[in-house]
Design an enzyme around this catalytic site. Structure first.
Site, PDB file in Angstrom:
ATOM      1  N   PHE A 230      27.347  29.209  43.939  1.00 15.67           N
ATOM      2  CA  PHE A 230      27.108  30.421  43.154  1.00 15.67           C
ATOM      3  C   PHE A 230      27.924  30.340  41.869  1.00 15.67           C
ATOM      4  CE2 PHE A 230      29.307  34.637  42.442  1.00 15.67           C
ATOM      5  CZ  PHE A 230      28.379  35.089  41.523  1.00 15.67           C
ATOM      6  N   SER A 231      27.299  30.682  40.747  1.00 20.08           N
ATOM      7  CA  SER A 231      27.958  30.737  39.446  1.00 20.08           C
ATOM      8  C   SER A 231      28.530  29.368  39.091  1.00 20.08           C
ATOM      9  CB  SER A 231      29.030  31.831  39.461  1.00 20.08           C
ATOM     10  OG  SER A 231      29.549  32.036  38.171  1.00 20.08           O
ATOM     11  N   SER A 232      29.869  29.246  38.960  1.00 20.56           N
ATOM     12  CA  SER A 232      30.445  27.934  38.676  1.00 20.56           C
ATOM     13  C   SER A 232      30.103  26.944  39.770  1.00 20.56           C
ATOM     14  CB  SER A 232      31.961  28.043  38.514  1.00 20.56           C
ATOM     15  OG  SER A 232      32.556  28.693  39.622  1.00 20.56           O
ATOM     16  N   HIS A 466      25.592  39.675  37.453  1.00 18.57           N
ATOM     17  CA  HIS A 466      25.990  38.369  37.954  1.00 18.57           C
ATOM     18  C   HIS A 466      26.759  38.531  39.274  1.00 18.57           C
ATOM     19  CE1 HIS A 466      27.141  34.151  37.523  1.00 18.57           C
ATOM     20  NE2 HIS A 466      28.407  34.458  37.688  1.00 18.57           N
TER      21      HIS A 466
END
Length: 548
Positions: A230-232, A466
């Protein structure tokens, strides 16, 4: 007499430890016994080292894999976290923005009070209790945190393992700690010349090799590994698909990306001003070898030296200095350029975003109040090498109209600052929606791909921001995406299985652009991935021509 008492207590403590170990689940790695813990139907082994501690002369160097195990490894407590650098909102932010951000971090950002140390390169494995050796698919999670915070301790997979058992598709959940911030994502010329860029990604790669070697001891099948982030962590998954000419070394057979794709970033040398700032703040500016000097300062000094650098809540928003860029070793060129060159592992993948990816990062640019300031911001911060003529179409495609901005579909509401919704729409598309659609357009005709957009867990001012989808995926019982991901890990197809809360999810192709929409109050809908298609096409072309 005093020594005799101490000896007696030591003997009792040793006996108690042996007794507990005898009743606890164990796994043998080489010549070592790893002691785990059981909670309900999940057996966990936390904090097993996969690389040598990156301290002393090993700081700011590539990870050195553990070459073997001996003795006893206590894997019963949540693993030590790598040094954390938490993002902070601007101190001059309006009260409404601060309140919305506080609610966001409470609702959507996992945390842990586990201790922190540079000696943190460990792996945690959670399995259905009673698993036999060498049988189960493996889901490897790469945590979020903008490459500056996050840990295995904050993202345990108990609920995911339990749900997999309920579905009759038991899987193993693996979680990797990797270096963060200045310890793992520093950039600049000195970093590139020394070949020590993207160390956090290099940590992950060593951990994936560890999984291939050792996961069968926990009951996992090393040929059935899916990497999920997720994300990074999602950006990391993309990087692992792209590095090494697309040769994944047999380390994984599929990928899942929540809110992260091959980033529109350029060369790591562009980060030189940030490296210089860290060097100066650490007291190393006068050193003959500044990189070597950074290896000698204390952990706290290096952490503090990097605290002033931009984060996702800063003025520059999503463009932080911690995002992966071409370093000449792990990533030989900008990520999107590597995709265009065909440097992508040929494995099935799932990729998706939330509806309002840009609202969180747009909170830091609240003092952009006029149309001209917005234009200057885009040109100077995001596309400094592009001409004014090249970027001119963006200002019509992202108009000064709150009703067209993000949070989408909310009319004039949620305008936290004069250009906030406009900025949120632009940043969300530039950093998330456009890179996702670019990756799908490039690869969906070559390998199986599925995509989604989530509208779950709305927050005031931020819409469906986000990270709002991942909260549900890790909650007890999970959600529909949890079930899809488990099924995908087990079979390489998110469809099928015993779940009663999923529908048939069609593959993505650049013609019909079918996409799964998860909508609060409505459920699952198959939609078309064509929102702001003209704007995203312009952004994609600009990002390829002018990576940042």
């Amino acid at each position: 007499m005093h020594r005799s008492l101490l000896q007696s207590w030591s003997a009792l403590a040793a006996f108690a430890y042996v007794a507990v170990a005898a009743s606890s689940p164990t796994v043998t790695l080489d010549k070592a016994t790893v002691i785990g813990t059981q909670q309900g139907s999940v057996t966990s082994y936390f904090g097993i080292p996969y690389a040598e501690p990156p301290v002393g002369d090993l700081r700011l160097r590539p990870p050195q894999p553990v070459t073997g195990y001996n003795g006893t490894i206590d894997a019963t407590a949540p693993a030590t976290q790598c040094p954390q650098l938490l993002p902070a909102p601007r101190s001059d932010a309006p009260q409404e923005i601060l309140e919305d951000l506080q609610a966001y971090f409470v609702a959507d950002i996992p945390s842990s009070d586990a201790p922190q140390s540079e000696d943190c390169l460990s792996i945690s494995v959670q399995i259905p209790s009673g698993t036999n050796p060498g049988a189960l698919p493996v889901l490897v999670f790469l945590y979020d945190g903008g490459f500056t915070f996050g840990s295995t301790a904050a993202t345990p997979g108990n609920a995911i393992v339990e749900r997999s058992v309920e579905l009759g598709q038991p899987i193993i959940y693996v979680n990797i700690n990797y270096r963060l911030g200045a310890f793992g994502s520093l950039g600049g010329q000195e970093i590139k010349e020394a070949g020590v860029g993207n160390l956090g990604l290099q940590d992950q790669r060593v951990a994936l090799r560890w999984i291939k070697q050792y996961i069968s001891a926990f009951g996992g099948d090393p040929s059935k590994v899916t990497i999920w982030g997720f994300s990074s962590g999602a950006i990391s998954v993309a990087a692992h698909m792209i590095t090494n000419g697309g040769n994944n070394e047999g380390l994984f057979r599929a990928g899942i990306m929540n809110s992260g794709s091959p980033t529109p970033t350029g060369d790591i040398e562009i980060l030189q001003p940030f490296y210089d700032t860290v060097v100066a703040n650490a007291g190393c500016a006068g050193a003959a070898d500044t990189l070597e000097c950074l290896r000698t300062v204390s952990t706290e000094t290096l952490l503090t030296a990097s605290a002033a650098l931009p984060n996702i809540l800063s003025y520059s928003g999503v463009l932080t200095p911690w995002i992966p860029r071409a370093d000449g070793v792990f990533l030989e060129a900008p990520l999107q350029h590597l995709v265009l060159a065909g440097s992508v592992a040929n494995v099935p993948f799932i990729t998706g975003d939330t509806l309002d990816e840009g609202t969180l990062s747009a909170t830091g640019s609240f003092n952009i109040t006029t149309d001209q300031e917005f234009r200057d911001y885009i040109h100077q911060t995001f596309l400094p090498s592009a001409s004014e003529a090249e970027i001119a179409p963006l200002f019509e495609l992202y108009p000064d109209d709150p009703a067209a901005g993000s949070p989408f579909g909310t009319g004039d509401a949620n305008q936290l600052a004069p250009q906030y919704k406009r900025m949120a729409a632009f940043q969300g598309d530039a950093a998330f929606q456009a890179p996702r659609r670019f990756f799908l357009d490039q690869r969906s005709s070559k390998q199986p791909a599925w995509s989604f957009v989530s509208q779950q867990n709305m927050l005031s001012g931020l819409g469906f921001p986000h990270g709002s989808d991942v909260v549900s995926e890790f909650a007890e019982g999970g959600d529909a995406l949890t079930d899809y991901f488990i099924q995908f890990t087990a079979t390489l197809d998110p469809n099928g299985g015993a779940s009663e809360r999923t529908i048939n999810w069609p593959k993505y192709d650049s013609g019909n652009r079918s996409i799964l929409e998860i909508i609060d109050g409505t459920g699952l809908v198959i939609g078309t991935d064509n929102a702001r298609s003209d704007a995203i096409a312009v952004l994609t072309n600009l990002s390829i021509a002018h990576p940042v």
